[in-house]
Motif scaffolding. Structure first.
Motif, PDB file in Angstrom:
ATOM      1  N   ASP A 122       8.853   1.937   1.981  1.00 13.99           N
ATOM      2  CA  ASP A 122       9.964   1.276   2.241  1.00 13.99           C
ATOM      3  C   ASP A 122      10.829   2.217   3.060  1.00 13.99           C
ATOM      4  OD1 ASP A 122      12.083  -0.790   1.075  1.00 13.99           O
ATOM      5  OD2 ASP A 122      13.128   1.024   1.385  1.00 13.99           O
ATOM      6  N   ASP A 123      11.420   1.525   4.368  1.00 14.98           N
ATOM      7  CA  ASP A 123      12.045   2.259   5.519  1.00 14.98           C
ATOM      8  C   ASP A 123      13.248   3.058   4.809  1.00 14.98           C
ATOM      9  OD1 ASP A 123      10.441   0.837   7.253  1.00 14.98           O
ATOM     10  OD2 ASP A 123      11.714  -1.188   7.471  1.00 14.98           O
ATOM     11  N   ARG A 124      13.921   2.682   3.796  1.00 16.32           N
ATOM     12  CA  ARG A 124      14.907   3.445   3.412  1.00 16.32           C
ATOM     13  C   ARG A 124      14.615   4.482   2.372  1.00 16.32           C
ATOM     14  NH1 ARG A 124      18.552  -1.364   1.371  1.00 16.32           N
ATOM     15  NH2 ARG A 124      16.409  -1.645   0.792  1.00 16.32           N
ATOM     16  N   ASN A 182       6.039  -6.718   3.107  1.00 20.01           N
ATOM     17  CA  ASN A 182       6.953  -5.820   3.949  1.00 20.01           C
ATOM     18  C   ASN A 182       8.474  -6.389   3.548  1.00 20.01           C
ATOM     19  OD1 ASN A 182       7.299  -3.642   5.327  1.00 20.01           O
ATOM     20  ND2 ASN A 182       7.402  -4.930   7.179  1.00 20.01           N
ATOM     21  N   PRO A 184      12.025  -5.545   1.646  1.00 22.39           N
ATOM     22  CA  PRO A 184      13.098  -4.368   0.979  1.00 22.39           C
ATOM     23  C   PRO A 184      12.514  -4.428  -0.283  1.00 22.39           C
ATOM     24  CG  PRO A 184      14.185  -5.644   2.714  1.00 22.39           C
ATOM     25  CD  PRO A 184      12.872  -6.224   2.352  1.00 22.39           C
ATOM     26  N   GLU A 186      14.186  -3.891  -3.166  1.00 22.17           N
ATOM     27  CA  GLU A 186      15.061  -4.484  -4.138  1.00 22.17           C
ATOM     28  C   GLU A 186      14.682  -6.092  -3.944  1.00 22.17           C
ATOM     29  OE1 GLU A 186      17.545  -4.081  -0.409  1.00 22.17           O
ATOM     30  OE2 GLU A 186      16.193  -2.880  -1.544  1.00 22.17           O
ATOM     31  N   ILE A 232      18.773   2.589  -5.862  1.00 26.17           N
ATOM     32  CA  ILE A 232      19.146   1.302  -5.229  1.00 26.17           C
ATOM     33  C   ILE A 232      20.484   0.597  -5.430  1.00 26.17           C
ATOM     34  CG2 ILE A 232      18.092  -1.139  -4.836  1.00 26.17           C
ATOM     35  CD1 ILE A 232      15.502   0.134  -5.298  1.00 26.17           C
ATOM     36  N   SER A 236      23.403  -0.103  -2.654  1.00 29.45           N
ATOM     37  CA  SER A 236      23.736  -1.222  -2.528  1.00 29.45           C
ATOM     38  C   SER A 236      25.537  -1.514  -2.697  1.00 29.45           C
ATOM     39  CB  SER A 236      23.332  -2.406  -3.425  1.00 29.45           C
ATOM     40  OG  SER A 236      23.543  -2.095  -5.034  1.00 29.45           O
TER      41      SER A 236
END
Length: 377
Positions: A122-124, A182, A184, A186, A232, A236
């Motif tokens: 995941d990018d984050r 791909n 996110p 969540e 997460i 958010s």
């Protein structure tokens, strides 16, 4: 033993042979019809009920496949088997063939799940782990291919056995699908319907290869570790909140908790102080314009100059360098006769060492402050 086998064989030849299967279970997919030495009489009756298919296999080769109905087994109804046998004049005696009844009804509510967590990037949040489980339903679409490729010589093939094969296939294709999606992290749990449809489309060609049709595929849940889930949720919330207001709110809550933990007068004082501070913060939040005006009024109009830096001197006593010291310390040393008017001194900016009496800013040491020499005895 041989006598009983002969009697059994004679009895099978005397009566009309009926080949059928009555399913008394809920999980049998393929059942092999049992006959003594696999001999079936000429003109025997084959009964195939709805939801069934009969597959004839001769010496390991697929011979014929019968859909629901009642058949008389002879050369007219077994052309492929006749060709394999090479019989030109029909069946004059019992023939040998394996008959497999295939259950073609829909098998529903079959369970699947990931035994081990699936690793995703995941990018984050970097590398993360997820698990998933759900249900699926299937039915046999090509009984001949299924018997030859999957069942083999198994006399009683159940849904449990085929599920062990299908679960591995499902988990493999599910892993590939979510990896290529791909999304996110969540959003996997929020898009189970779309993921289910995509996974079914990806898996169907694999099922077709063994004669199975994947009717439905459902992802019931996609889970992740609790610490990742909390992270997460926090992310958010922060993405939606005003960070300045959040900091003020947390500061107010902290002061409130501190006031509750204090006892007696100190607690009351803390509570009053907390109330004043909280009221001030709430006022600033409600009226940001006045807050800006107060800030502008509190700023001074004139900025003072920087403090002057102190001048430091080095001095020589008995041929040794000492210092650096300020002017006041140098005055004290002169007054205590540690140094005198001929003592060599130096500061930054001077080319060479000079006597104290020759430095302009130190001549004030000499004005009447030098005591007379001691009287001689």
């Amino acid at each position: 033993m041989d006598i009983f086998n002969e009697i059994k064989k004679k009895l099978s030849q005397e009566f009309i042979d009926i080949v059928e299967w009555l399913d008394s279970s809920n999980d049998t997919i393929v059942h092999r019809f049992e006959r003594y030495q696999n001999e079936i009489k000429n003109n025997a009756k084959l009964i195939v009920r709805e939801g069934q298919t009969a597959v004839f296999v001769n010496e390991g080769q697929l011979a014929d496949v019968f859909s629901p109905g009642t058949y008389t087994l002879n050369t007219k109804n077994l052309p492929i088997l006749t060709t394999l046998k090479g019989w030109k004049y029909g069946f004059d005696s019992p023939f040998k063939a394996e008959v497999y009844f295939v259950n073609t009804r829909l098998f529903t509510d079959e369970k699947w799940g990931t035994k081990n967590p699936i690793m995703l990037s995941d990018d984050r949040f970097g590398l993360v782990e997820i698990r998933a489980y759900g249900t699926y339903s299937f039915k046999i679409s090509d009984p001949g291919k299924f018997v030859v490729d999957v069942v083999g010589t198994d006399g009683n093939f159940t849904s449990y056995e085929v599920n062990e094969h299908l679960k591995s296939l499902i988990v493999t294709r599910f892993t590939d699908t979510v990896g290529e999606a791909n999304l996110p992290i969540e959003l996997y749990a929020a898009n189970t319907t779309e993921l289910s449809q995509t996974c079914q489309e990806v898996m169907q060609p694999e099922f077709d290869r063994v004669g199975i049709e994947l009717e439905k595929f459902y992802i019931e849940n996609v889970s992740m570790p609790e610490d990742l889930k909390k992270e997460i949720f926090e992310y958010s919330r922060l993405d939606k909140l005003d960070m300045a207001k959040l900091s003020q709110f947390k500061a107010a809550k902290a002061m409130e908790a501190a006031a509750k933990n204090e006892g007696g007068t100190a607690g009351a004082g803390m509570g009053m102080g907390m109330g004043f501070v909280l009221a001030q913060q709430m006022g600033q939040m409600m009226n940001p314009q006045s807050n800006q005006n107060l800030a502008s009024q509190s700023q001074p109009s004139v900025v003072p100059p920087p403090m002057p830096s102190q001048i430091l001197y080095y001095y020589a006593v008995n041929g040794l360098q000492n210092g650096p010291v300020g002017v006041e310390r140098l005055r004290e040393l002169f007054a205590s006769r540690t140094i005198n008017r001929d003592t060599l001194v130096w500061k930054q900016g001077m080319g060479d060492w000079s006597a104290l009496k020759d430095v302009a800013e130190l001549k004030s040491f000499l004005g009447g402050n030098t005591p007379p020499p001691l009287p001689t005895a």
